[in-house]
Write a protein that holds these residues in place. Structure first.
Motif, mmCIF file in Angstrom:
data_model
loop_
_atom_site.group_PDB
_atom_site.id
_atom_site.type_symbol
_atom_site.label_atom_id
_atom_site.label_comp_id
_atom_site.label_asym_id
_atom_site.label_seq_id
_atom_site.Cartn_x
_atom_site.Cartn_y
_atom_site.Cartn_z
ATOM 1 N N GLN A 285 42.136 18.756 34.930
ATOM 2 C CA GLN A 285 42.595 19.860 35.988
ATOM 3 C C GLN A 285 43.207 20.900 35.338
ATOM 4 O O GLN A 285 44.241 20.993 34.861
ATOM 5 N N ILE A 286 42.724 22.118 35.750
ATOM 6 C CA ILE A 286 43.337 23.227 35.344
ATOM 7 C C ILE A 286 43.193 24.390 36.523
ATOM 8 O O ILE A 286 42.100 24.538 37.201
ATOM 9 N N THR A 287 44.463 24.853 36.897
ATOM 10 C CA THR A 287 44.501 25.595 37.691
ATOM 11 C C THR A 287 45.279 26.898 37.155
ATOM 12 O O THR A 287 46.380 27.218 36.609
ATOM 13 N N ASP A 288 44.391 28.110 36.987
ATOM 14 C CA ASP A 288 44.471 29.106 36.154
ATOM 15 C C ASP A 288 44.974 30.332 37.236
ATOM 16 O O ASP A 288 44.130 30.678 37.916
ATOM 17 N N THR A 289 46.096 30.772 37.170
ATOM 18 C CA THR A 289 46.797 31.950 37.743
ATOM 19 C C THR A 289 47.021 33.115 37.249
ATOM 20 O O THR A 289 46.869 34.196 37.451
ATOM 21 N N SER A 290 47.179 32.789 35.626
ATOM 22 C CA SER A 290 47.437 34.005 34.628
ATOM 23 C C SER A 290 48.155 34.985 35.482
ATOM 24 O O SER A 290 49.141 35.194 35.658
ATOM 25 N N VAL A 291 47.325 36.120 35.327
ATOM 26 C CA VAL A 291 48.011 37.360 35.879
ATOM 27 C C VAL A 291 46.952 37.762 37.252
ATOM 28 O O VAL A 291 45.835 37.922 37.265
ATOM 29 N N ILE A 292 47.503 37.543 38.369
ATOM 30 C CA ILE A 292 46.818 37.665 39.558
ATOM 31 C C ILE A 292 47.331 39.283 40.379
ATOM 32 O O ILE A 292 48.566 39.247 40.212
ATOM 33 N N SER A 293 46.738 39.511 41.060
ATOM 34 C CA SER A 293 47.071 40.793 41.715
ATOM 35 C C SER A 293 46.090 41.111 43.235
ATOM 36 O O SER A 293 45.029 40.548 43.328
ATOM 37 N N SER A 294 46.550 42.099 43.909
ATOM 38 C CA SER A 294 45.900 42.449 45.325
ATOM 39 C C SER A 294 44.719 43.274 44.776
ATOM 40 O O SER A 294 43.504 43.290 45.388
ATOM 41 N N VAL A 295 45.136 44.252 43.909
ATOM 42 C CA VAL A 295 43.783 45.255 43.491
ATOM 43 C C VAL A 295 44.239 45.108 42.081
ATOM 44 O O VAL A 295 44.998 45.284 41.284
ATOM 45 N N THR A 296 42.794 45.124 41.369
ATOM 46 C CA THR A 296 42.621 45.109 39.914
ATOM 47 C C THR A 296 41.842 46.490 39.664
ATOM 48 O O THR A 296 40.780 46.353 40.173
ATOM 49 N N ALA A 297 41.977 47.202 38.628
ATOM 50 C CA ALA A 297 41.311 48.436 38.036
ATOM 51 C C ALA A 297 40.963 48.161 36.626
ATOM 52 O O ALA A 297 42.029 47.871 35.708
ATOM 53 N N VAL A 298 39.683 48.030 36.304
ATOM 54 C CA VAL A 298 38.937 47.736 34.741
ATOM 55 C C VAL A 298 38.443 48.888 34.490
ATOM 56 O O VAL A 298 37.270 49.503 35.262
ATOM 57 N N MET A 299 38.883 49.593 33.423
ATOM 58 C CA MET A 299 38.540 50.737 32.787
ATOM 59 C C MET A 299 37.173 50.712 32.028
ATOM 60 O O MET A 299 36.528 51.497 31.730
ATOM 61 N N GLY A 300 37.227 49.627 31.566
ATOM 62 C CA GLY A 300 35.793 48.981 30.683
ATOM 63 C C GLY A 300 34.962 48.325 31.297
ATOM 64 O O GLY A 300 34.660 48.443 32.607
ATOM 65 N N ASN A 301 34.433 47.228 30.849
ATOM 66 C CA ASN A 301 33.318 46.149 31.398
ATOM 67 C C ASN A 301 34.223 45.072 32.000
ATOM 68 O O ASN A 301 35.159 44.505 31.435
ATOM 69 N N TYR A 302 33.265 44.210 32.852
ATOM 70 C CA TYR A 302 33.877 43.066 33.469
ATOM 71 C C TYR A 302 32.784 42.147 33.148
ATOM 72 O O TYR A 302 31.817 42.089 33.564
ATOM 73 N N HIS A 303 33.270 40.892 32.303
ATOM 74 C CA HIS A 303 32.117 39.976 31.962
ATOM 75 C C HIS A 303 32.706 38.597 32.678
ATOM 76 O O HIS A 303 33.608 38.176 32.262
ATOM 77 N N GLN A 304 31.816 37.879 33.551
ATOM 78 C CA GLN A 304 32.298 36.680 33.933
ATOM 79 C C GLN A 304 31.329 35.585 33.680
ATOM 80 O O GLN A 304 29.984 36.080 33.924
ATOM 81 N N ILE A 305 31.763 34.692 33.433
ATOM 82 C CA ILE A 305 30.841 33.523 33.030
ATOM 83 C C ILE A 305 31.315 32.232 33.513
ATOM 84 O O ILE A 305 32.548 31.764 33.445
ATOM 85 N N ASP A 306 30.319 31.524 34.173
ATOM 86 C CA ASP A 306 30.674 30.285 34.555
ATOM 87 C C ASP A 306 29.464 28.920 34.188
ATOM 88 O O ASP A 306 28.317 29.615 34.516
ATOM 89 N N ALA A 307 29.927 28.242 33.336
ATOM 90 C CA ALA A 307 29.004 27.271 32.817
ATOM 91 C C ALA A 307 29.236 25.922 32.812
ATOM 92 O O ALA A 307 30.293 25.511 32.381
ATOM 93 N N ILE A 308 28.266 24.920 33.233
ATOM 94 C CA ILE A 308 28.541 23.470 33.188
ATOM 95 C C ILE A 308 27.308 22.914 32.388
ATOM 96 O O ILE A 308 26.126 23.276 33.020
#
Length: 687
Positions: free
Chosen positions: A306-329
Motif C-alpha cells: 500500500q502506497i500513499t503518495d503525498t510528496s509535494v502537493i499544493s492548491s495550484v501547480t504551474a508547469v512550464m514544460g510538459n505534463y506526462h501522467q501514466i497509470d498502468a495495471i
C-alpha cells in the motif's frame, strides 16, 4: 516499608533545619562549660500548632518512577483509502491555518540596508526521496511420509520446478510491465515513460472508442466454464471509472477476499493464540478412535503493498514544460489443477480452483470541507488577497520514487504412503505461510503554489503475476479402507487499485503572470507580481507559501508482485499389516486449499486544488491488461533417479570409457544408501 520512605522524605526536607539548630545550641552550651540538659528543647511554635491541617488527598506509597503512556494511533485499514483518511484530516487542518492572518509569524518583514536594493529571501526546498524495496521468499518443503512398514522409493519432483518456470515465462509474455527494472536515474525513468507511451499508443484499443467516447476494450476468451482462459486489454487517456474490472468484466461490486479464502482445515491457526494455550488436561471417554486427517496443501502466499503518495502537493501547480501522467495495471495468472484420483479414494465435493484478476482505476477530487474561500464574500466586502510570500527553491530535478518488488517461490510437493493407524492421528505436511508486506506513507510538504521549471512525470504502475501448479495423484491398494480426498478449493487473487486525487480536467493554459513570477524568483525580486496576488485561487489567503523547482519533477510509484506455488502431492493408500486397524477407519486427505494472493494499492495525491497551469503539452496514458491461462498438464510423476555414486558403483566400467570418449564414469567406491544396509546393526559382529 511505607514508614521508612516517609521518614526518608522528612529527613531530606525537614530534618535539615533541626540539624542546623542543634549545632548552634550545642556550640553555645559548650562555650559556657556545661552540656545540654535532657529537658532542653526548641522553642514551641505556637503559630504552627494553632493551625489545623486537613487534606482530602490520599497519601500513597513513594514511587520514584514516572510512567508515561502515549496516545493510541489507530488506523482503519478497512477503509478503502487506507492511510489516506488520516492524511486528509491533516491537510484539512493545514488548510484552515493557511487562511489565517499569519503574516507576522511566517512572513517576516524585509530588512533593508540603506543604499542597497532589497532581495527576496530564498529558503531550501524539499530534497528527493527514492525508496527501493525488494522482498523475496524462497521455500522448498518436499516432505516424505511413510506410515506403513513397506519400503517406498522417493519421487522425483524436479518436473514441478520446470513447469513453474515454464508457466512464469508464459505469464511474463502477457505482462509487458514485468520487463522494466529498478532505477533511480532521471534519464532511465524518462526512457521507461517514453517506452510505455509508445507501447500504449501502438495498441488498437488506444484509438477505439465507444459511442459515448469511452475506451473500447478487447476481450478474447478461448475457454469454457471449466477452463476460463481469456485476455483483456484496454487503453486510452484515462480509464478512471467507479466500476471494477473482474476477469475482463465490468462490475460495480468486487468480490471480498475474506469470503473467498479456502478452509485450511487442520492447518488453520487458532483465532486466539493465548486461548489455545492451556495446561488443563483434556479428557476423552469412549475409547480410542481410528481416524487419520492429513493436510498436504493449505499453503498461503500473500504479497501486500500500500502506497500513499503525498510528496509535494499544493492548491495550484504551474508547469512550464510538459505534463506526462501514466497509470498502468497488468495482471496475469496461470495454473494447472489436474488431479488423478483412483482406487479406494472418494473425491470430496469441494469447490474448484477460483482465480480472479480485479483491477480498479479511481479518481476523486479532494474535499477540503469548504475551507477554501471564493473570490466573492457573503457580507459584501472585498475579498482578501495575499500581500506577502515565502519562497523555497530547489535547484535541479526532484524525484519521489517508490519502487517495491515482492517475490514468492514456494515448493511443497509431498510424497505419502498412508495406512490406518488404529488411533486418532493428524498429519500436517503443508500449511506453509509466506507473507511480504510493505506500506509506504510519504508525508510530504504542502505549498500554496508549486512552480516546475521543467517537465512533470507522474507514473503509477502495478504488475501482478500468480502461478499455481497443483496436480495431485492418489492411488489405493485393493482391500484398503475407503478414504476421502480433496484436491481443489484453491484461490488465486490479484487485486490492484490506482486512486488519483485531483480532477482530470484541472489543466489550464499558463497565464502571463506565472512567467513573471518565475522571473521574479530568479531575480530575487521581493515584490509579488500583481497578477499572482489577485489570482482567484488565492482569495482569502494572507500570504503564499511558494516552491520553485528549476528542473523536472518525477513522481513515480512502481509495484511488481510475483507469487509462484508448486503443490504437487502423491498419495498411496495401502492395507495396514494389523488387520483390526483397517476396520471402521476414517481417512481424509487434503492436497488443495491453497491461496495465492497479490494485493496492491496506490493512492496518489496529485493536487488538493482545482487548477494546474500548463505551458507545454499534456500526455495522459492509461492501460489495463488482464489474462488468465488454465493448463491441463498430464505429466506423470517419476521415481527419483539414483545418486551419481550409486550409478557409478552399479555401472559396468567398460573399456570404451578409456578410449578417448567424452563420457566420464565416477566410481564412488563402496558407498551405500541407508535403505540398502542390513537392518541388524550387529550382523557384522555376530557373523
Amino acid at each position: 516499608m511505607h514508614t521508612e520512605k516517609l521518614s526518608e522524605i522528612i529527613a531530606h526536607f525537614i530534618g535539615l533545619f533541626d540539624t542546623a539548630t542543634e549545632e548552634a545550641k550545642m556550640r553555645n552550651a559548650y562555650a559556657e562549660g556545661s552540656r545540654p540538659t535532657e529537658d532542653s528543647a526548641l522553642p514551641h511554635d505556637e503559630e504552627a500548632a494553632a493551625q489545623k491541617f486537613a487534606s482530602d488527598l490520599e497519601l500513597k506509597d513513594y514511587d520514584p518512577s514516572a510512567p508515561y503512556r502515549s496516545l493510541a494511533y489507530d488506523i482503519n485499514f478497512a477503509h478503502p483509502r487506507f492511510l489516506g483518511h488520516a492524511f486528509e484530516e491533516s491537510i484539512a487542518k493545514l488548510n484552515e491555518l493557511a487562511h489565517r492572518d499569519l503574516t507576522g509569524l511566517h512572513f517576516t518583514p524585509q530588512i533593508t540596508v540603506p543604499g542597497e536594493d532589497p532581495l527576496l529571501p530564498i529558503y531550501a526546498g524539499p530534497g528527493s526521496m527514492i525508496a527501493h524495496v525488494s522482498q523475496i521468499n524462497i521455500l522448498y518443503d518436499d516432505d516424505f511420509l511413510n506410515l506403513s512398514d513397506q519400503q517406498v522409493d522417493p519421487r522425483d519432483t524436479s518436473f514441478v520446478t520446470m513447469k513453474l518456470i515454464e508457466y512464469e515465462e508464459k505469464a511474463e509474455a502477457l505482462s509487458p510491465l514485468q520487463e522494466i527494472h529498478r532505477t533511480d536515474n532521471a534519464e532511465a525513468l524518462t526512457k521507461i515513460a517514453d517506452s510505455m507511451h509508445d507501447y500504449i499508443r501502438s495498441m488498437p484499443e488506444a484509438s477505439d472508442q465507444t459511442p459515448d467516447g469511452q475506451p473500447q476494450p478487447t476481450f478474447v476468451s478461448d475457454g469454457d466454464a471449466d477452463s476460463p482462459t481469456y485476455l483483456y486489454k484496454s487503453a486510452g487517456d484515462d480509464l478512471s471509472s467507479p466500476s471494477y474490472i473482474v476477469n475482463g468484466v465490468a462490475t460495480t461490486t468486487a468480490p471480498v477476499l475474506d469470503d473467498m479464502m479456502p478452509d485450511r482445515g487442520i492447518a488453520k491457526p487458532p483465532a486466539d493464540l493465548e486461548d489455545s494455550k492451556s495446561d488443563t488436561p483434556q479428557e476423552e471417554h469412549g475409547g480410542p478412535g481410528n481416524t487419520l486427517d492429513i493436510a498436504a496443501g493449505a499453503n498461503v502466499l500473500a504479497n501486500i503493498v500500500q502506497i500513499t503518495d503525498t510528496s509535494v502537493i499544493s492548491s495550484v501547480t504551474a508547469v512550464m514544460g510538459n505534463y506526462h501522467q501514466i497509470d498502468a495495471i497488468t495482471q496475469s495468472y496461470i495454473y494447472s489443477d489436474h488431479d488423478d484420483f483412483g482406487g479406494v479414494f472418494n473425491k470430496s465435493q469441494s469447490a474448484a480452483t477460483v482465480a480472479n484478476n480485479i483491477a480498479s482505476f479511481q479518481r476523486s477530487v479532494y474535499d477540503d470541507g469548504g475551507s477554501q474561500h471564493s473570490a466573492s464574500t457573503d457580507d459584501g466586502h472585498d475579498p482578501t488577497f495575499p500581500t506577502a510570500w515565502r519562497v523555497s527553491v530547489v535547484n535541479g530535478d526532484v524525484s519521489f520514487v517508490n519502487w517495491i518488488e515482492q517475490y514468492h517461490f514456494i515448493n511443497d510437493n509431498d510424497t505419502m504412503t498412508i495406512t490406518a493407524t488404529g488411533t486418532d492421528a493428524t498429519v500436517l505436511t503443508g500449511g506453509n505461510s509466506a507473507v511480504n508486506f510493505a506500506s509506504m506513507f510519504g508525508i510530504g510538504m504542502q505549498y500554496d503554489l508549486v512552480i516546475v521549471g521543467g517537465n512533470v512525470l507522474d507514473m503509477n504502475v502495478i504488475s501482478q503475476i500468480s502461478v499455481l501448479y497443483d496436480n495431485d495423484w492418489a492411488r489405493g491398494q485393493d482391500g484398503a479402507p475407503g478414504a476421502t480426498i480433496q484436491g481443489g478449493n484453491n484461490l488465486i487473487w490479484n487485486l490492484a487499485e490506482i486512486h488519483n486525487v485531483g480532477a482530470n480536467d484541472r489543466f489550464q493554459a499558463m497565464p502571463d503572470y506565472m512567467a513573471a513570477t518565475q522571473k521574479a524568483i530568479e531575480e530575487r525580486d521581493p515584490s509579488m507580481p500583481e497578477g499572482l496576488a489577485h489570482d482567484a485561487n488565492f482569495a482569502g489567503y494572507a500570504g503564499l507559501n511558494v516552491l520553485y523547482i528549476t528542473g523536472n519533477l518525477y513522481d513515480v510509484n512502481v509495484i511488481k508482485q510475483v507469487s509462484i506455488l508448486g503443490d504437487s502431492d502423491d498419495v498411496t493408500h495401502v492395507i495396514s499389516s494389523i488387520a483390526q486397524n483397517n476396520q471402521n477407519a476414517t481417512i481424509h486427505v487434503d492436497t488443495g486449499s491453497n491461496a495465492v494472493v497479490n494485493i496492491a494499492q496506490i493512492m496518489d495525491y496529485d493536487t488538493i486544488g482545482h487548477t494546474t497551469y500548463l505551458n507545454g503539452q499534456l500526455y495522459s496514458d492509461a492501460i489495463l491488461i488482464q489474462s488468465g491461462l488454465v493448463e491441463h498438464d498430464t505429466t506423470q510423476p517419476q521415481q527419483a533417479p539414483l545418486a551419481n555414486e550409486a550409478i557409478a558403483f552399479l555401472g559396468n566400467d567398460s573399456d570404451q570409457h578409456a578410449s578417448g570418449s567424452d563420457d566420464v564414469t565416477i566410481n564412488g567406491g563402496h558407498d551405500y544408501a541407508w535403505h540398502l544396509t542390513h537392518p541388524d546393526v550387529m550382523q557384522g559382529v555376530t557373523a
